[in-house]
Design a protein around this motif. Structure first.
Motif, short mmCIF file in Angstrom:
data_model
loop_
_atom_site.label_atom_id
_atom_site.label_comp_id
_atom_site.label_asym_id
_atom_site.label_seq_id
_atom_site.Cartn_x
_atom_site.Cartn_y
_atom_site.Cartn_z
N LEU A 166 0.85 -1.19 0.00
CA LEU A 166 0.00 0.00 0.00
C LEU A 166 0.88 1.23 0.00
N GLU A 167 0.51 2.21 -0.81
CA GLU A 167 1.17 3.51 -0.78
C GLU A 167 0.11 4.54 -0.41
N PHE A 168 0.39 5.30 0.66
CA PHE A 168 -0.63 6.22 1.18
C PHE A 168 0.04 7.41 1.87
N PRO A 169 -0.60 8.60 1.80
CA PRO A 169 -0.05 9.79 2.47
C PRO A 169 -0.39 9.81 3.96
N PHE A 170 0.24 8.93 4.72
CA PHE A 170 -0.03 8.86 6.16
C PHE A 170 0.45 10.14 6.86
N VAL A 208 3.16 -19.15 11.82
CA VAL A 208 3.19 -18.35 10.59
C VAL A 208 4.19 -17.21 10.80
N HIS A 209 4.75 -16.73 9.70
CA HIS A 209 5.75 -15.66 9.77
C HIS A 209 5.17 -14.39 9.15
N PHE A 210 5.40 -13.27 9.82
CA PHE A 210 4.95 -11.96 9.34
C PHE A 210 6.18 -11.11 9.01
N GLN A 211 6.05 -10.33 7.95
CA GLN A 211 7.11 -9.39 7.62
C GLN A 211 6.50 -8.08 7.15
N LEU A 212 7.04 -6.97 7.64
CA LEU A 212 6.57 -5.64 7.30
C LEU A 212 7.77 -4.77 6.95
N THR A 213 7.74 -4.13 5.78
CA THR A 213 8.82 -3.23 5.38
C THR A 213 8.21 -1.92 4.86
N THR A 214 8.99 -0.85 4.93
CA THR A 214 8.54 0.45 4.44
C THR A 214 9.53 1.01 3.41
N SER A 215 9.07 1.99 2.66
CA SER A 215 9.89 2.58 1.61
C SER A 215 11.10 3.34 2.16
N ASP A 216 11.10 3.67 3.45
CA ASP A 216 12.25 4.38 4.03
C ASP A 216 13.16 3.46 4.83
N GLY A 217 13.02 2.14 4.63
CA GLY A 217 13.99 1.21 5.19
C GLY A 217 13.61 0.53 6.49
N GLN A 218 12.43 0.77 7.02
CA GLN A 218 12.02 0.09 8.24
C GLN A 218 11.66 -1.37 7.92
N HIS A 234 -7.15 -10.41 15.29
CA HIS A 234 -6.25 -9.48 14.63
C HIS A 234 -4.82 -9.84 15.01
N TYR A 235 -4.08 -10.41 14.07
CA TYR A 235 -2.69 -10.80 14.33
C TYR A 235 -1.77 -9.62 14.00
N HIS A 236 -1.11 -9.14 15.04
CA HIS A 236 -0.26 -7.95 14.93
C HIS A 236 1.07 -8.32 14.29
N MET A 237 1.33 -7.80 13.10
CA MET A 237 2.58 -8.15 12.43
C MET A 237 3.69 -7.15 12.73
N GLY A 238 3.34 -5.93 13.21
CA GLY A 238 4.37 -4.96 13.53
C GLY A 238 3.90 -3.53 13.41
N ASP A 239 4.78 -2.59 13.74
CA ASP A 239 4.50 -1.16 13.67
C ASP A 239 5.49 -0.47 12.73
N PHE A 240 5.09 0.67 12.20
CA PHE A 240 6.01 1.50 11.43
C PHE A 240 5.77 2.96 11.79
N VAL A 241 6.78 3.79 11.57
CA VAL A 241 6.74 5.20 11.96
C VAL A 241 6.79 6.08 10.72
N VAL A 242 5.91 7.08 10.68
CA VAL A 242 5.90 8.07 9.60
C VAL A 242 6.39 9.40 10.17
N SER A 248 4.34 10.36 0.49
CA SER A 248 3.57 9.12 0.66
C SER A 248 4.50 8.00 1.13
N THR A 249 4.00 7.19 2.05
CA THR A 249 4.76 6.06 2.57
C THR A 249 4.27 4.78 1.90
N LYS A 250 5.19 3.98 1.41
CA LYS A 250 4.83 2.70 0.80
C LYS A 250 5.22 1.58 1.75
#
Length: 287
Positions: A166-170, A208-218, A234-242, A248-250
């Motif tokens: 997802l790419e969105f202006p968070f 099960v394995h979860f992975q979360l990455t962001t366009s700024d390297g998180q 709701h299985y929590h896979m992780g957090d990211f910071v804007v 826009s963050t991808k």
């Protein structure tokens, strides 16, 4: 508001005496200055007190402080209705608090009514799911338990993999990402919600394995066992910071169980939820 002499009344002898002040005598500007420090639901409740509070509750400067800092960009992306920006700020806030579908109805956006935080939900139809087009493995099921009214049901598979992006202006802040999943096939019995666990198997063997990455390297990696049949979790896979709301963050995310020594089945995939971490903590406490 109130006339200059609303705080005075005459007694039977014609002498003027100071009367008790009333809520209606407080100037709207003063009321509005207080309301801006309250949460939106409390503001709306106080607006019912009298005309002065009702008028003050519509002041633009109150609701600008409740709206996301980049709300104009969000309105243009999600609503595709530029005229919405011509409305009062209270009306814009109310419009954004409703579920707003976009991307062909496969995604929904809304503001959390109390915090004004950005929330998004992504249907399984917008995800890349291994084998989703093969009815030997997956099939779509109508469900009134999903905001998208349809869920994907896995009968059996060796290689379980779900990917999305997802790419969105968070707006600036910390966000939590969840997969909404249930073990068991949702059904109805005598008009009541029920769950058929017939095909549930394989999830207790390996996590099960979860992975979360962001366009700024998180990057966040986690894992857990899928359990608790008959309940949407709701299985929590992780957090990211804007940090920069002007860009826009991808994000990319995945849920996998690709150990081919055993099959897995009986799982319902509804959606991916993204919300402020403060809302996410509440969801975690309820799951």
């Amino acid at each position: 508001m109130g006339a200059s002499f609303s705080g005075f009344s005459s007694d039977s002898d014609g002498d003027s005496a100071l009367a008790k002040p009333r809520l209606g005598d407080i100037p709207e500007s003063c009321v509005a200055s207080v309301l801006m420090y309250l949460d939106p639901p409390d503001i709306c409740s106080l607006a019912r007190l009298n005309r002065a509070f009702r008028g003050a509750s519509s002041a633009d400067f109150i609701w600008v402080s409740k709206l996301p800092e980049n709300y104009e960009v969000i309105v243009e992306k999600v609503l595709e209705e530029p005229k919405v920006l011509n409305l009062g700020k209270k009306e814009i806030y109310a419009r954004l608090c409703r579920p707003n579908s976009f991307d062909g109805g496969m995604k929904e956006f809304w503001l959390d009514k109390r915090t004004g935080g950005v929330c998004l939900s992504i249907s399984f139809k917008a995800l890349m799911i291994t084998g989703i087009d093969d009815r030997r493995y997956w099939k779509s099921i109508s469900s009134d338990e999903s905001r998208f009214h349809t869920v994907a049901y896995l009968q059996q598979i060796w290689w379980f993999e779900v990917d999305g992006e997802l790419e969105f202006p968070f707006p600036a802040g910390t966000y939590s990402v969840f997969f909404r999943v249930q073990l068991g096939k949702p059904t109805r019995r005598l008009g009541r919600r029920a769950c058929n666990p017939e095909h549930v198997h394989g999830w207790d063997i390996k996590p099960v394995h979860f992975q979360l990455t962001t366009s700024d390297g998180q990057r966040v990696v986690s894992h857990c066992h899928v359990d608790n049949p008959g309940n949407w979790i709701h299985y929590h896979m992780g957090d990211f910071v804007v940090g920069n709301p002007d860009v826009s963050t991808k994000i990319k995310f995945s849920m996998t169980q690709i150990d081919c020594t055993h099959t897995k089945g009986g799982l319902c995939m509804d959606c991916v939820l993204i919300c402020p971490s403060s809302v996410g903590k509440l969801i975690n406490s309820l799951s």
